[in-house]
Design an enzyme around this catalytic site. Structure first.
Site, PDB file in Angstrom:
ATOM      1  N   HIS A   1       2.827   2.855  -0.327  1.00  0.00           N
ATOM      2  CA  HIS A   1       2.098   3.745  -1.109  1.00  0.00           C
ATOM      3  C   HIS A   1       2.007   5.117  -0.614  1.00  0.00           C
ATOM      4  O   HIS A   1       2.794   5.378   0.584  1.00  0.00           O
ATOM      5  CB  HIS A   1       0.684   3.308  -0.922  1.00  0.00           C
ATOM      6  CG  HIS A   1       0.371   2.141  -2.354  1.00  0.00           C
ATOM      7  ND1 HIS A   1       0.337   0.804  -1.641  1.00  0.00           N
ATOM      8  CD2 HIS A   1      -0.010   2.038  -3.300  1.00  0.00           C
ATOM      9  CE1 HIS A   1       0.255  -0.040  -2.516  1.00  0.00           C
ATOM     10  NE2 HIS A   1       0.022   0.747  -3.769  1.00  0.00           N
TER      11      HIS A   1
ATOM     12  N   LYS B   1      -3.134   6.930   1.002  1.00  0.00           N
ATOM     13  CA  LYS B   1      -3.985   5.751   0.565  1.00  0.00           C
ATOM     14  C   LYS B   1      -4.298   5.099   1.978  1.00  0.00           C
ATOM     15  O   LYS B   1      -3.594   4.951   2.802  1.00  0.00           O
ATOM     16  CB  LYS B   1      -2.887   4.986  -0.280  1.00  0.00           C
ATOM     17  CG  LYS B   1      -3.630   3.568  -0.574  1.00  0.00           C
ATOM     18  CD  LYS B   1      -2.798   2.674  -1.401  1.00  0.00           C
ATOM     19  CE  LYS B   1      -3.593   1.308  -1.788  1.00  0.00           C
ATOM     20  NZ  LYS B   1      -4.621   1.566  -2.462  1.00  0.00           N
TER      21      LYS B   1
END
Length: 239
Positions: A147, A151
């Site tokens: 990600h 995140k």
């Protein structure tokens, strides 16, 4: 002639997911926006019916609620659905145990669909992972998720959901690895490996709007269902 459009109340309309839902509803002839419910303060959402969360009880009639908000506002929207007898599709994360129990109880009265991930592709991937893990119970299994750098949770909620599919298939969980780099929207690799061969199942998201599209797919489907607790796999007809 009576309209056949599904009237959607968007709860959490000022957030990133809420704004994506408003754009997609406006472009979809099968859907109609009943109202956009926002938190406190003014929000530039265009020419739509806006309603502050403090006046949720004044919402116009609707066929289904799609909720991407915060745990603090979740109890009120669930209460509204119970009062009106309308289905709820929710992607609000961080719910307490008490709120999850309230969802279970509401499922005896209403159609309820809560999911950590509304991607149709991830939904299918989870089923493929379960079947592969069941067919290859002795193989090593690893889940690698990637990600964007901002995140914070690791492993991701989607990786943990796929891990549940692995465990459902073979009776024990996989190993996890998490990567955070650049602006990656989301990639999930489930690898099953044995001597001399390796099976990889992968999903790559390149546009966050896929989650809003999946939520609206679920909203159309659940509007005609009977009370119960549902999952994304149900609206795709997966066993």
């Amino acid at each position: 002639m009576e309209s056949t459009r599904t009237r959607v109340l968007v709860h959490g309309a000022s957030g990133r997911m809420g704004r994506a839902l408003l754009r997609l509803i406006a472009a979809d002839a099968s859907l109609e926006l009943a109202a956009a419910v926002t938190g406190s303060g003014a929000h530039d959402l265009g020419d739509v019916v806006q309603l502050p969360a403090s006046r949720l009880e004044d919402a116009p009639d609707f066929d289904v609620v799609v909720d991407f908000s915060l745990p603090a506002g979740f109890d009120a929207v669930l209460a509204l659905c119970r009062q009106r007898g309308r289905p709820l599709v929710s992607g609000t994360t961080g719910l307490s145990d008490a709120q999850r129990e309230a969802l279970d109880r509401a499922g005896h009265e209403l159609p309820i669909l809560w999911s950590a991930n509304f991607s149709l592709g991830v939904t299918v991937l989870a089923e493929l992972v379960r079947r592969a893990a069941a067919a290859l119970p002795g193989w090593d299994c690893d889940i690698v998720e990637s990600h964007h750098v901002n995140k914070r949770d690791a492993p991701s909620g989607t990786a943990l959901m796929l891990g549940e599919s692995v465990e459902a298939g073979r009776g024990r969980p996989p190993a996890y690895a998490s990567l955070r780099a650049g602006d990656i929207v989301g990639e999930h690799l489930v690898q099953l490996a044995s001597a001399g061969e390796r099976l990889e199942l992968v999903h790559r998201a390149t546009d966050r709007e896929i989650f809003a599209r999946g939520a609206l797919h679920a909203a159309r489907w659940i509007a005609g269902e009977t009370p119960g607790r549902y999952a994304m796999k149900d609206c795709l007809g997966l066993d």
